[in-house]
Design an enzyme around this catalytic site. Structure first.
Site, mmCIF file in Angstrom:
data_model
loop_
_atom_site.group_PDB
_atom_site.id
_atom_site.type_symbol
_atom_site.label_atom_id
_atom_site.label_comp_id
_atom_site.label_asym_id
_atom_site.label_seq_id
_atom_site.Cartn_x
_atom_site.Cartn_y
_atom_site.Cartn_z
ATOM 1 C CE LYS A 119 -3.792 -0.955 -0.083
ATOM 2 N NZ LYS A 119 -4.349 -1.029 -1.342
ATOM 3 N N GLY A 120 2.643 0.959 -0.561
ATOM 4 C CA GLY A 120 3.182 2.175 -0.856
ATOM 5 C C GLY A 120 2.778 2.747 -2.485
ATOM 6 N NE ARG A 132 0.369 -4.252 -9.340
ATOM 7 C CZ ARG A 132 1.082 -5.069 -10.400
ATOM 8 N NH1 ARG A 132 1.514 -4.961 -11.534
ATOM 9 N NH2 ARG A 132 0.903 -6.339 -10.122
ATOM 10 N NE ARG A 168 -0.420 6.438 1.026
ATOM 11 C CZ ARG A 168 -1.874 5.750 0.145
ATOM 12 N NH1 ARG A 168 -0.813 4.183 0.031
ATOM 13 N NH2 ARG A 168 -2.494 5.901 0.432
ATOM 14 C CB SER A 178 -3.741 2.441 2.669
ATOM 15 O OG SER A 178 -4.071 2.424 0.994
ATOM 16 C CE LYS A 228 -2.657 -1.658 -6.691
ATOM 17 N NZ LYS A 228 -2.964 -2.278 -5.264
ATOM 18 N N GLY A 229 -6.804 3.759 -5.249
ATOM 19 C CA GLY A 229 -6.647 5.426 -5.137
ATOM 20 C C GLY A 229 -8.711 5.048 -4.391
ATOM 21 C CB THR A 264 -13.104 7.094 -1.291
ATOM 22 O OG1 THR A 264 -13.569 7.257 -1.851
ATOM 23 C CG2 THR A 264 -13.408 7.915 0.343
ATOM 24 C CG HIS A 265 -7.459 5.749 2.535
ATOM 25 N ND1 HIS A 265 -6.509 6.181 2.876
ATOM 26 C CD2 HIS A 265 -7.579 5.440 1.733
ATOM 27 C CE1 HIS A 265 -5.125 6.239 2.326
ATOM 28 N NE2 HIS A 265 -6.309 5.418 1.091
#
Length: 350
Positions: A107-108, A111, A188, A196, A313-314, A316-317
């Site tokens: 999750k940094g 990818r 990150r 995330s 990916k991307g 919403t948290h």
């Protein structure tokens, strides 16, 4: 005048030389027919242009019963071999062990780095995560090599498995494969990274406890549960010590996950420099996708569509209590400072 034969008398029998001549003619005619048939048969078995659809044995060992059973109709081509039984045209390149590995962190932004760097013509990257140095090491290096894409001598093979960074045995195993391996670590803000990570897990397992419940052993005392993987991964300074036992800092490149979003070309320029390849990936390759809040690759000449990362990916948290976030910042602060000092780079997470 010739004398006539008396009436009632049989005609004179031909002399013996005439009979012998007729016999020779018959033998020659028979031999001629035999030769013609033999030539015709040979043409048939060799696939002559006008061969009829009759059975003919192979020219070699025509009398063998087994070969007779395997003979094919004259003039018909041999049946094509089944799919996969005969090798196709040789593919260029060779499968090689990776010269560079994206070892972390989950999750940094790993990818994104992989998808961006594989645009470079001098890089070939494995799309899936092989998990060789953590889960599949028992399969051996040849199994690992077999997964790799084919590369030319001028190309670099790259693979990505983010869990390597937190796997204690991974540094030694990679070193044993090649001490010259280049390592890429995408880092990150550990608080954002943990949220995330939790968000991704929650999308797969909606019934898991709350983020707060998993984060603390005792929230009132501010005791963070470092056994939870989402928290443990962000303690970068701790994990880095295992890698520095085998690799110098000069062989480890750290990518800022935050700058990868705000300045993808700049971060990828540094990655290209680290790999020793020409800076081909530049600003012209990216555009910012406002919906995802992430940069995407512009369409290339070979593709009519732009390339963005997947739906996972991307996303919403989940919303987290600001007090919990502040407690986590306090927890990570000493680890972050130690990490900055070790790598000689301030990521400004404070």
């Amino acid at each position: 005048m010739a004398r006539r034969a008396p009436s009632g008398r049989a005609p004179a029998v031909a002399p013996a030389p005439s009979r012998r001549l007729a016999g020779r003619v018959l033998v020659l005619f028979t031999l001629s027919l035999s030769c013609s048939y033999l030539c015709y048969s040979l043409l048939c078995c060799c696939g002559g242009p006008a061969a009829p659809r009759a059975r003919c044995a192979p020219a070699r060992a025509a009398a063998a019963k087994k070969l007779l059973q395997q003979s094919r109709p004259c003039g018909r081509p041999a049946p094509a071999p089944p799919a996969g039984s005969a090798p196709g045209p040789a593919r260029p390149g060779t499968k090689r062990l990776p010269r560079a590995i994206v070892v972390g962190v989950k999750k940094g932004g790993t990818r994104a780095v992989l998808e961006f760097i594989r645009v470079h013509p001098e890089v070939r990257a494995l799309g899936t995560e092989p998990h060789f140095f953590d889960r599949n090491y028992h399969r051996g290096l040849e199994w690992y090599r077999s997964l790799m894409p084919r590369t030319l001598d001028s190309q670099i093979t790259v693979e990505k498995t983010p869990s390597y960074f937190v796997t204690k045995e991974a540094p030694r195993r990679i070193f044993n494969m090649s001490r010259d391996t280049k390592l890429i670590v995408v880092v990150r803000n550990p608080v954002t990274r943990a949220i995330s990570d939790y968000t991704q897990t929650l999308s797969k397992k909606p019934d898991i406890p709350t983020f707060e419940g998993l984060t603390f052993r005792n929230r009132s005392l501010g005791l963070v549960d470092t056994s939870w993987n989402a928290i443990r991964i962000g303690m970068y300074a701790v994990h880095l010590q295992s890698w520095l036992q085998y690799f110098p800092l000069s062989q480890i490149h750290f990518v800022s996950g935050e700058k990868l979003i705000t300045d993808p070309a700049g971060e990828m320029g540094k990655v290209q420099d680290f790999l020793g390849i020409k800076r081909v990936i530049t600003d012209k390759h990216f555009y910012f996708n406002k919906t995802k809040g992430f940069p995407c690759l512009k369409k290339s000449e070979s593709s009519g569509l732009p390339r963005c990362l997947g739906k996972s990916k991307g996303r919403t948290h989940v919303q987290i209590d600001p007090e919990v976030i502040e407690q986590l910042r306090d927890f990570y602060r000493p680890y972050n400072i130690k990490f900055y000092e070790t790598v000689g780079q301030d990521f400004r997470w404070e």
